[in-house]
Design a protein around this motif. Sequence first.
Motif, mmCIF file in Angstrom:
data_model
loop_
_atom_site.group_PDB
_atom_site.id
_atom_site.type_symbol
_atom_site.label_atom_id
_atom_site.label_comp_id
_atom_site.label_asym_id
_atom_site.label_seq_id
_atom_site.Cartn_x
_atom_site.Cartn_y
_atom_site.Cartn_z
ATOM 1 N N ALA A 32 0.820 -1.222 0.000
ATOM 2 C CA ALA A 32 0.000 0.000 0.000
ATOM 3 C C ALA A 32 0.856 1.276 0.000
ATOM 4 O O ALA A 32 1.663 1.479 -0.902
ATOM 5 C CB ALA A 32 -0.981 -0.033 1.173
ATOM 6 N N ARG A 39 6.663 5.230 -6.325
ATOM 7 C CA ARG A 39 5.681 5.800 -7.254
ATOM 8 C C ARG A 39 6.067 7.222 -7.661
ATOM 9 O O ARG A 39 5.813 7.649 -8.793
ATOM 10 C CB ARG A 39 4.287 5.790 -6.624
ATOM 11 C CG ARG A 39 3.700 4.407 -6.429
ATOM 12 C CD ARG A 39 3.652 3.616 -7.716
ATOM 13 N NE ARG A 39 3.020 2.309 -7.547
ATOM 14 C CZ ARG A 39 3.156 1.308 -8.404
ATOM 15 N NH1 ARG A 39 3.910 1.464 -9.485
ATOM 16 N NH2 ARG A 39 2.552 0.162 -8.210
ATOM 17 N N GLY A 147 -1.842 -4.158 -2.085
ATOM 18 C CA GLY A 147 -2.627 -2.938 -2.212
ATOM 19 C C GLY A 147 -1.832 -1.802 -2.825
ATOM 20 O O GLY A 147 -0.613 -1.868 -2.958
ATOM 21 N N SER A 148 -2.536 -0.744 -3.167
ATOM 22 C CA SER A 148 -1.895 0.414 -3.777
ATOM 23 C C SER A 148 -2.003 1.607 -2.842
ATOM 24 O O SER A 148 -2.506 1.501 -1.723
ATOM 25 C CB SER A 148 -2.553 0.726 -5.122
ATOM 26 O OG SER A 148 -1.816 1.713 -5.826
ATOM 27 N N ARG A 150 -3.292 4.731 -0.961
ATOM 28 C CA ARG A 150 -4.603 5.213 -0.615
ATOM 29 C C ARG A 150 -4.826 6.576 -1.270
ATOM 30 O O ARG A 150 -3.868 7.314 -1.532
ATOM 31 C CB ARG A 150 -4.753 5.311 0.909
ATOM 32 C CG ARG A 150 -4.730 3.939 1.596
ATOM 33 C CD ARG A 150 -5.812 3.031 0.987
ATOM 34 N NE ARG A 150 -5.967 1.773 1.695
ATOM 35 C CZ ARG A 150 -5.486 0.616 1.286
ATOM 36 N NH1 ARG A 150 -4.777 0.548 0.165
ATOM 37 N NH2 ARG A 150 -5.714 -0.488 1.980
ATOM 38 N N LYS A 154 -1.988 9.172 -2.614
ATOM 39 C CA LYS A 154 -1.788 9.352 -4.057
ATOM 40 C C LYS A 154 -1.943 10.821 -4.445
ATOM 41 O O LYS A 154 -1.199 11.357 -5.264
ATOM 42 C CB LYS A 154 -2.784 8.488 -4.842
ATOM 43 C CG LYS A 154 -2.544 8.527 -6.359
ATOM 44 C CD LYS A 154 -3.625 7.786 -7.123
ATOM 45 C CE LYS A 154 -3.544 6.310 -6.922
ATOM 46 N NZ LYS A 154 -4.492 5.573 -7.826
ATOM 47 N N LEU A 195 2.034 1.811 -11.957
ATOM 48 C CA LEU A 195 0.859 2.088 -11.132
ATOM 49 C C LEU A 195 -0.461 1.671 -11.774
ATOM 50 O O LEU A 195 -1.279 0.981 -11.158
ATOM 51 C CB LEU A 195 0.821 3.582 -10.787
ATOM 52 C CG LEU A 195 -0.302 4.028 -9.845
ATOM 53 C CD1 LEU A 195 -0.224 3.295 -8.521
ATOM 54 C CD2 LEU A 195 -0.246 5.534 -9.630
ATOM 55 N N THR A 196 -0.679 2.065 -13.019
ATOM 56 C CA THR A 196 -1.957 1.757 -13.674
ATOM 57 C C THR A 196 -2.176 0.261 -13.811
ATOM 58 O O THR A 196 -3.246 -0.270 -13.476
ATOM 59 C CB THR A 196 -2.030 2.426 -15.056
ATOM 60 O OG1 THR A 196 -1.861 3.845 -14.907
ATOM 61 C CG2 THR A 196 -3.357 2.142 -15.731
ATOM 62 N N TYR A 198 -0.663 -2.148 -12.156
ATOM 63 C CA TYR A 198 -0.681 -2.758 -10.818
ATOM 64 C C TYR A 198 -2.067 -2.676 -10.191
ATOM 65 O O TYR A 198 -2.575 -3.640 -9.622
ATOM 66 C CB TYR A 198 0.351 -2.058 -9.949
ATOM 67 C CG TYR A 198 0.461 -2.560 -8.532
ATOM 68 C CD1 TYR A 198 1.175 -3.720 -8.234
ATOM 69 C CD2 TYR A 198 -0.114 -1.851 -7.473
ATOM 70 C CE1 TYR A 198 1.305 -4.167 -6.929
ATOM 71 C CE2 TYR A 198 0.014 -2.287 -6.164
ATOM 72 C CZ TYR A 198 0.722 -3.445 -5.898
ATOM 73 O OH TYR A 198 0.847 -3.888 -4.604
ATOM 74 N N GLU A 199 -2.687 -1.515 -10.313
ATOM 75 C CA GLU A 199 -4.015 -1.337 -9.726
ATOM 76 C C GLU A 199 -5.086 -2.075 -10.522
ATOM 77 O O GLU A 199 -6.021 -2.643 -9.939
ATOM 78 C CB GLU A 199 -4.340 0.152 -9.636
ATOM 79 C CG GLU A 199 -3.480 0.894 -8.625
ATOM 80 C CD GLU A 199 -3.847 2.360 -8.492
ATOM 81 O OE1 GLU A 199 -3.526 2.953 -7.460
ATOM 82 O OE2 GLU A 199 -4.477 2.909 -9.431
ATOM 83 N N ALA A 200 -4.963 -2.086 -11.838
ATOM 84 C CA ALA A 200 -5.981 -2.700 -12.680
ATOM 85 C C ALA A 200 -5.985 -4.221 -12.553
ATOM 86 O O ALA A 200 -7.030 -4.864 -12.688
ATOM 87 C CB ALA A 200 -5.773 -2.301 -14.135
ATOM 88 N N ARG A 202 -5.096 -6.088 -9.896
ATOM 89 C CA ARG A 202 -5.185 -6.659 -8.560
ATOM 90 C C ARG A 202 -6.420 -7.546 -8.430
ATOM 91 O O ARG A 202 -7.536 -7.110 -8.738
ATOM 92 C CB ARG A 202 -5.255 -5.550 -7.506
ATOM 93 C CG ARG A 202 -5.137 -6.119 -6.087
ATOM 94 C CD ARG A 202 -5.356 -5.077 -5.020
ATOM 95 N NE ARG A 202 -4.922 -5.592 -3.732
ATOM 96 C CZ ARG A 202 -5.281 -5.097 -2.572
ATOM 97 N NH1 ARG A 202 -6.093 -4.047 -2.527
ATOM 98 N NH2 ARG A 202 -4.837 -5.616 -1.449
#
Length: 221
Positions: A32, A39, A147-148, A150, A154, A195-196, A198-200, A202
């Motif tokens: 997280a 990042r 997690g990424s 919060r 961000k 980031l993009t 990684y979040e997409a 999960r």
Amino acid sequence: MSAIATKSTCHPGGDTLPARIVVLGIGNLLWADEGFGVRCIEALQQRWEFADHVQLIDGGTQGLYLIQHVQQADALLIFDAIDYGLAPGTLKTVRDDEVPRYMGAKKMSLHQTGFQEVLSLAILTGKYPQQVLLIGCQPQELEDYGGSLRPVVKAAMEEALALGVAELERWGARPVARRTPLAAREVVTPNELALTAYEAQRPSAEEACRIGDERFMLKGA
């Protein structure tokens, strides 16, 4: 650290500028808000180009393996998630000899222990950078494997990047908006961990347990 000799160049206006600038993002993307520093480096590289004497490094959790980069730097800019005891998303900057103290004030993970040792070793060897700036962000959540960042952390990245670019400009890093696309071998963060992506990618909480495998947890705990 004025007694430490460093290489420098002269600015046309008469100011002395660092000959070698290192920008470090440290932390762990997988936990997280611990990924804040990395990042920031990722975004900095995606958006800006710098002079040849500027090096951007994803320091991750490498600890003592980063010593050579610190020792070789005349100016060092660090991005990291730091527990200052402030409201989540709050930024705090620390400079020069004060940085090692803040890195070790309240350790959140082993990477901070390792990097505090790096800075201490650089001081002991007489190769501590002449100028150091730590841009730290108060995390909100760390106990979220996979997690990424919060939202509040961000959002703080924008101000952190603005502070960093302003300092790099002052140091003579000559930042300009990126015009040249990055080659795969140049990116500080692998594409699959960007980031993009990684979040997409999960998995949902139902597909991937985020609190531990129940087969190895104590019964009734």
